[in-house]
Design an enzyme around this catalytic site. Structure first.
Site, PDB file in Angstrom:
ATOM      1  N   ASP A  57       8.808   2.573   9.251  1.00 50.66           N
ATOM      2  CA  ASP A  57       7.379   2.837   9.037  1.00 50.66           C
ATOM      3  C   ASP A  57       6.939   4.004   9.926  1.00 50.66           C
ATOM      4  OD1 ASP A  57       4.532   2.601   9.030  1.00 50.66           O
ATOM      5  OD2 ASP A  57       4.699   0.446   8.652  1.00 50.66           O
ATOM      6  N   ALA A  81       2.853   7.941   2.347  1.00 48.66           N
ATOM      7  CA  ALA A  81       1.469   7.511   2.091  1.00 48.66           C
ATOM      8  C   ALA A  81       1.475   6.444   1.016  1.00 48.66           C
ATOM      9  CB  ALA A  81       0.619   8.693   1.618  1.00 48.66           C
ATOM     10  N   THR A 132      -3.926  16.087  -0.590  1.00 47.44           N
ATOM     11  CA  THR A 132      -4.309  16.063  -2.005  1.00 47.44           C
ATOM     12  C   THR A 132      -5.640  16.769  -2.249  1.00 47.44           C
ATOM     13  OG1 THR A 132      -5.018  14.548  -3.749  1.00 47.44           O
ATOM     14  CG2 THR A 132      -5.295  13.762  -1.527  1.00 47.44           C
ATOM     15  N   ASP A 133      -5.838  17.209  -3.495  1.00 49.15           N
ATOM     16  CA  ASP A 133      -7.132  17.806  -3.860  1.00 49.15           C
ATOM     17  C   ASP A 133      -8.239  16.754  -3.924  1.00 49.15           C
ATOM     18  OD1 ASP A 133      -6.359  16.484  -6.203  1.00 49.15           O
ATOM     19  OD2 ASP A 133      -6.451  18.253  -7.496  1.00 49.15           O
ATOM     20  N   GLU A 134      -7.856  15.461  -3.973  1.00 50.28           N
ATOM     21  CA  GLU A 134      -8.876  14.414  -4.146  1.00 50.28           C
ATOM     22  C   GLU A 134      -9.812  14.315  -2.943  1.00 50.28           C
ATOM     23  OE1 GLU A 134      -7.818  10.736  -5.905  1.00 50.28           O
ATOM     24  OE2 GLU A 134      -6.281  11.623  -7.172  1.00 50.28           O
ATOM     25  N   TYR A 158      -8.389   5.586  -1.575  1.00 53.63           N
ATOM     26  CA  TYR A 158      -7.222   6.467  -1.388  1.00 53.63           C
ATOM     27  C   TYR A 158      -7.651   7.820  -0.823  1.00 53.63           C
ATOM     28  CZ  TYR A 158      -3.809  10.045  -2.662  1.00 53.63           C
ATOM     29  OH  TYR A 158      -2.967  11.125  -2.617  1.00 53.63           O
ATOM     30  N   LYS A 162      -6.834   9.633   2.800  1.00 55.12           N
ATOM     31  CA  LYS A 162      -6.137  10.926   2.946  1.00 55.12           C
ATOM     32  C   LYS A 162      -7.039  11.920   3.686  1.00 55.12           C
ATOM     33  CE  LYS A 162      -2.658  12.162   1.525  1.00 55.12           C
ATOM     34  NZ  LYS A 162      -1.270  12.115   2.083  1.00 55.12           N
ATOM     35  N   PRO A 213      -2.941   3.314 -22.438  1.00 52.31           N
ATOM     36  CA  PRO A 213      -4.317   3.073 -21.980  1.00 52.31           C
ATOM     37  C   PRO A 213      -5.019   4.347 -21.499  1.00 52.31           C
ATOM     38  CG  PRO A 213      -2.727   2.315 -20.338  1.00 52.31           C
ATOM     39  CD  PRO A 213      -1.930   2.851 -21.479  1.00 52.31           C
TER      40      PRO A 213
HETATM   41  P1  NAD Z   1       4.765   7.872  -3.785  1.00 54.06           P
HETATM   42  O1  NAD Z   1       3.841   6.703  -3.750  1.00 54.06           O
HETATM   43  O2  NAD Z   1       5.626   8.082  -4.980  1.00 54.06           O
HETATM   44  O3  NAD Z   1       5.749   7.834  -2.525  1.00 54.06           O
HETATM   45  C1  NAD Z   1       5.300   7.509  -1.233  1.00 54.06           C
HETATM   46  C2  NAD Z   1       6.536   7.216  -0.379  1.00 54.06           C
HETATM   47  O4  NAD Z   1       6.079   6.931   0.950  1.00 54.06           O
HETATM   48  C3  NAD Z   1       7.335   5.992  -0.854  1.00 54.06           C
HETATM   49  O5  NAD Z   1       8.709   6.279  -0.825  1.00 54.06           O
HETATM   50  C4  NAD Z   1       6.983   4.913   0.165  1.00 54.06           C
HETATM   51  O6  NAD Z   1       8.036   3.970   0.355  1.00 54.06           O
HETATM   52  C5  NAD Z   1       6.751   5.748   1.408  1.00 54.06           C
HETATM   53  N1  NAD Z   1       5.859   5.080   2.390  1.00 54.06           N
HETATM   54  C6  NAD Z   1       4.707   4.441   2.136  1.00 54.06           C
HETATM   55  N2  NAD Z   1       4.193   3.950   3.279  1.00 54.06           N
HETATM   56  C7  NAD Z   1       5.039   4.316   4.277  1.00 54.06           C
HETATM   57  C8  NAD Z   1       5.049   4.127   5.681  1.00 54.06           C
HETATM   58  N3  NAD Z   1       4.077   3.433   6.299  1.00 54.06           N
HETATM   59  N4  NAD Z   1       6.067   4.654   6.406  1.00 54.06           N
HETATM   60  C9  NAD Z   1       7.064   5.331   5.788  1.00 54.06           C
HETATM   61  N5  NAD Z   1       7.124   5.527   4.464  1.00 54.06           N
HETATM   62  C10 NAD Z   1       6.107   5.033   3.707  1.00 54.06           C
HETATM   63  O7  NAD Z   1       3.839   9.132  -3.513  1.00 54.06           O
HETATM   64  P2  NAD Z   1       3.979  10.635  -4.040  1.00 54.06           P
HETATM   65  O8  NAD Z   1       3.278  10.745  -5.335  1.00 54.06           O
HETATM   66  O9  NAD Z   1       5.389  11.060  -3.906  1.00 54.06           O
HETATM   67  O10 NAD Z   1       3.088  11.384  -2.952  1.00 54.06           O
HETATM   68  C11 NAD Z   1       3.668  11.862  -1.738  1.00 54.06           C
HETATM   69  C12 NAD Z   1       2.580  12.513  -0.901  1.00 54.06           C
HETATM   70  O11 NAD Z   1       1.981  13.572  -1.643  1.00 54.06           O
HETATM   71  C13 NAD Z   1       1.429  11.562  -0.532  1.00 54.06           C
HETATM   72  O12 NAD Z   1       1.032  11.861   0.778  1.00 54.06           O
HETATM   73  C14 NAD Z   1       0.325  11.902  -1.527  1.00 54.06           C
HETATM   74  O13 NAD Z   1      -0.937  11.648  -0.988  1.00 54.06           O
HETATM   75  C15 NAD Z   1       0.565  13.390  -1.714  1.00 54.06           C
HETATM   76  N6  NAD Z   1       0.152  13.963  -3.011  1.00 54.06           N
HETATM   77  C16 NAD Z   1       0.568  13.382  -4.184  1.00 54.06           C
HETATM   78  C17 NAD Z   1       0.215  13.983  -5.392  1.00 54.06           C
HETATM   79  C18 NAD Z   1       0.658  13.406  -6.714  1.00 54.06           C
HETATM   80  O14 NAD Z   1       0.226  13.886  -7.769  1.00 54.06           O
HETATM   81  N7  NAD Z   1       1.542  12.411  -6.750  1.00 54.06           N
HETATM   82  C19 NAD Z   1      -0.571  15.143  -5.398  1.00 54.06           C
HETATM   83  C20 NAD Z   1      -0.988  15.682  -4.174  1.00 54.06           C
HETATM   84  C21 NAD Z   1      -0.607  15.090  -2.982  1.00 54.06           C
HETATM   85  O1  DAU Z   2      -5.006  14.899  -7.632  1.00 57.03           O
HETATM   86  C1  DAU Z   2      -3.889  14.514  -6.881  1.00 57.03           C
HETATM   87  C2  DAU Z   2      -3.688  13.028  -6.998  1.00 57.03           C
HETATM   88  O2  DAU Z   2      -3.161  12.789  -8.299  1.00 57.03           O
HETATM   89  C3  DAU Z   2      -2.764  12.465  -5.938  1.00 57.03           C
HETATM   90  O3  DAU Z   2      -3.349  12.644  -4.676  1.00 57.03           O
HETATM   91  C4  DAU Z   2      -2.505  10.962  -6.194  1.00 57.03           C
HETATM   92  O4  DAU Z   2      -1.572  10.481  -5.252  1.00 57.03           O
HETATM   93  C5  DAU Z   2      -1.938  10.822  -7.588  1.00 57.03           C
HETATM   94  O5  DAU Z   2      -1.747   9.454  -7.889  1.00 57.03           O
HETATM   95  C6  DAU Z   2      -2.873  11.449  -8.606  1.00 57.03           C
HETATM   96  O6  DAU Z   2      -4.113  10.704  -8.692  1.00 57.03           O
HETATM   97  P1  DAU Z   2      -4.827  10.408 -10.096  1.00 57.03           P
HETATM   98  O7  DAU Z   2      -5.717   9.246  -9.941  1.00 57.03           O
HETATM   99  O8  DAU Z   2      -5.414  11.661 -10.642  1.00 57.03           O
HETATM  100  O9  DAU Z   2      -3.496  10.053 -10.970  1.00 57.03           O
HETATM  101  P2  DAU Z   2      -3.240   8.929 -12.077  1.00 57.03           P
HETATM  102  O10 DAU Z   2      -1.944   9.283 -12.712  1.00 57.03           O
HETATM  103  O11 DAU Z   2      -3.428   7.558 -11.547  1.00 57.03           O
HETATM  104  O12 DAU Z   2      -4.388   9.228 -13.136  1.00 57.03           O
HETATM  105  C7  DAU Z   2      -4.520  10.504 -13.748  1.00 57.03           C
HETATM  106  C8  DAU Z   2      -5.743  10.448 -14.639  1.00 57.03           C
HETATM  107  O13 DAU Z   2      -5.452   9.599 -15.771  1.00 57.03           O
HETATM  108  C9  DAU Z   2      -6.968   9.857 -13.981  1.00 57.03           C
HETATM  109  O14 DAU Z   2      -8.123  10.515 -14.474  1.00 57.03           O
HETATM  110  C10 DAU Z   2      -6.969   8.398 -14.434  1.00 57.03           C
HETATM  111  C11 DAU Z   2      -6.352   8.486 -15.814  1.00 57.03           C
HETATM  112  N1  DAU Z   2      -5.566   7.323 -16.248  1.00 57.03           N
HETATM  113  C12 DAU Z   2      -4.591   6.854 -15.410  1.00 57.03           C
HETATM  114  C13 DAU Z   2      -3.811   5.770 -15.772  1.00 57.03           C
HETATM  115  C14 DAU Z   2      -2.746   5.226 -14.829  1.00 57.03           C
HETATM  116  C15 DAU Z   2      -5.765   6.751 -17.504  1.00 57.03           C
HETATM  117  O15 DAU Z   2      -6.630   7.200 -18.277  1.00 57.03           O
HETATM  118  N2  DAU Z   2      -4.976   5.697 -17.860  1.00 57.03           N
HETATM  119  C16 DAU Z   2      -4.024   5.167 -17.039  1.00 57.03           C
HETATM  120  O16 DAU Z   2      -3.380   4.157 -17.428  1.00 57.03           O
END
Ligand code: NAD
Ligand code: DAU
Length: 359
Positions: A57, A81, A132-134, A158, A162, A213
């Protein structure tokens, strides 16, 4: 070597695989292996001495201090994360623990390590925080895209967690001089994406004959970037980013969710047509909206292009086709994730290999 946290998740694993394809430099991969961590993602690295995996962790200060002292990384890239917005709405506690408390403890352990380094290593050290952009909140339809100067207005547990971690990173630079870099990226898609997120969920549900969905009216806009491009941007920022700076990363590719879903359906119609001759779009089902659902995200990525010369290599058309094809070619990966079998991988595959898999 470099220390990567969260390197068994979606983006982290893509980053580690890309890194080891391009560099000889080793990776120490610290991951807690929550439900989102999947060692199958790193299976191709088995036996590769350049990859050291530790299950642990980022909030375990003693473990992180020991790993830093033992492995002496020249940089830390922090992906670890809790990342799923819907889960943060149902249960925010884990998000506060990892994204806020965990980031704080990681920063403290890294600060103590960095402060004790000899001058040359201290100068060269980097802590790159992946965000993240969020954190910027939501945009109206005609508002300009987020720049790095945009006010922080996080709307979900979330994004609030962040945002808190980004502020801690900024403060550790300002107060202690820790050499930090922060990246704020838009929505990623690509191989190894956990099928709780929109694009992989749509692919696996479509193939399983399940509903697709769509939250609310499906007109929420996200700015999609292929995961390999996110990884190349992070490598570029790590190499040449200015200390203490934030870099927005995005694909200049804004699309409403419903368009994304129709694109995935059309690709599946072409590559794996339904047996009954109908299109996959017939499975689209509108469902209750996500509470507090942000309407639109859009990234202005001109700073990273201007200062560091980074631009994405994939268009959405090329990236989404590769992604759909990857899920068709890796049905076993998706089945293991859905059945939970991937969680047994640690025991079955890493036992007796001598790999450092436990804290
Ligand atoms: P993910 O959920 O797929 O992976 C997260 C990883 O972190 C997992 O392997 C999990 O086991 C590990 N983890 C969680 N808690 C932990 C802890 N306490 N200590 C050590 N490891 C831990 O996430 P992702 O989509 O790969 O995102 C990675 C990073 O990028 C995150 O910080 C997220 O906020 C950021 N990010 C994601 C997106 C996206 O679209 N997925 C976009 C922008 C930024
Ligand atoms: O913008 C960056 C972020 O993008 C990252 O920081 C997050 O870690 C990553 O999970 C992602 O967040 P979103 O909430 O945008 O991603 P998600 O795939 O959950 O959803 C994308 C969009 O689709 C959002 O507007 C919600 C919608 N959605 C999602 C799911 C899972 C649906 O309409 N149906 C669904 O079943």
């Amino acid at each position: 070597m470099i220390l990567v946290t969260g390197g068994a998740g979606f983006i982290g694993a893509n980053f580690v695989l890309d890194w080891l394809r391009a560099h000889s430099e080793s990776v120490l991969n610290l991951d807690k292996l929550t439900y989102a961590g999947n060692l199958h993602n790193l299976a191709s690295l088995q036996g590769d001495a350049r990859h050291v995996f530790v299950q642990g962790d980022i909030g375990d200060s003693a473990l992180v201090a020991r790993l830093l002292a033992q492995h002496q990384p020249r940089a830390v890239v922090n992906f670890a994360a809790e990342s799923h917005v819907d889960r943060s709405i149902h249960g925010p506690e884990d998000f506060i623990q990892t994204n806020v408390v965990g980031s704080f403890r990681l920063l403290e352990a890294v600060r103590h390590y960095w402060q004790a380094l000899p001058a040359i290593k201290k100068e060269a050290f980097r802590f790159l925080h992946v965000s993240t952009d969020e954190v910027y909140g939501t945009l109206s339809a005609d508002a300009p895209a987020f720049t790095e100067d945009h006010v922080y207005e996080p709307n979900s547990p979330y994004s609030a967690s962040k945002a808190a971690s980004d502020h801690l990173v900024r403060a550790w630079h300002h107060t202690y001089g820790l050499p930090v870099l922060t990246t704020n990226c838009s929505n990623n898609y690509g191989p190894l994406h956990f099928p709780e997120k929109l694009i992989p969920l749509i692919i696996v549900n479509a193939l399983a004959g399940k509903p697709l969905p769509i939250y609310g009216d499906g007109m929420q806009v996200r700015d999609w970037l292929y995961v390999g491009d996110h990884c190349s941007a992070i490598r570029r920022v790590l190499d040449a980013g200015r200390l203490g700076e934030t870099y927005n990363i995005g694909g200049w590719n804004e699309k409403p969710n419903i368009d994304i879903v129709h694109t995935v359906c059309r690709l599946l119609d072409e590559l794996r047509p339904r047996a009954d001759g109908q299109g996959y779009a017939a499975q689209i089902t509108y469902v209750k909206d996500r509470p507090g659902h942000d309407r639109r995200y859009a990234i202005d990525a001109r700073k990273i292009e201007r200062e560091l010369g980074w631009t994405p290599a994939e268009t959405f058309d090329t990236g989404i086709r590769k992604t759909v094809q990857w899920y068709l070619d890796n049905a076993e990966w998706a089945a293991n994730v859905q059945s939970g079998a991937y969680r047994e991988w640690l025991q079955t595959q890493y036992a007796d290999t001598g790999a450092e898999i436990k804290a």
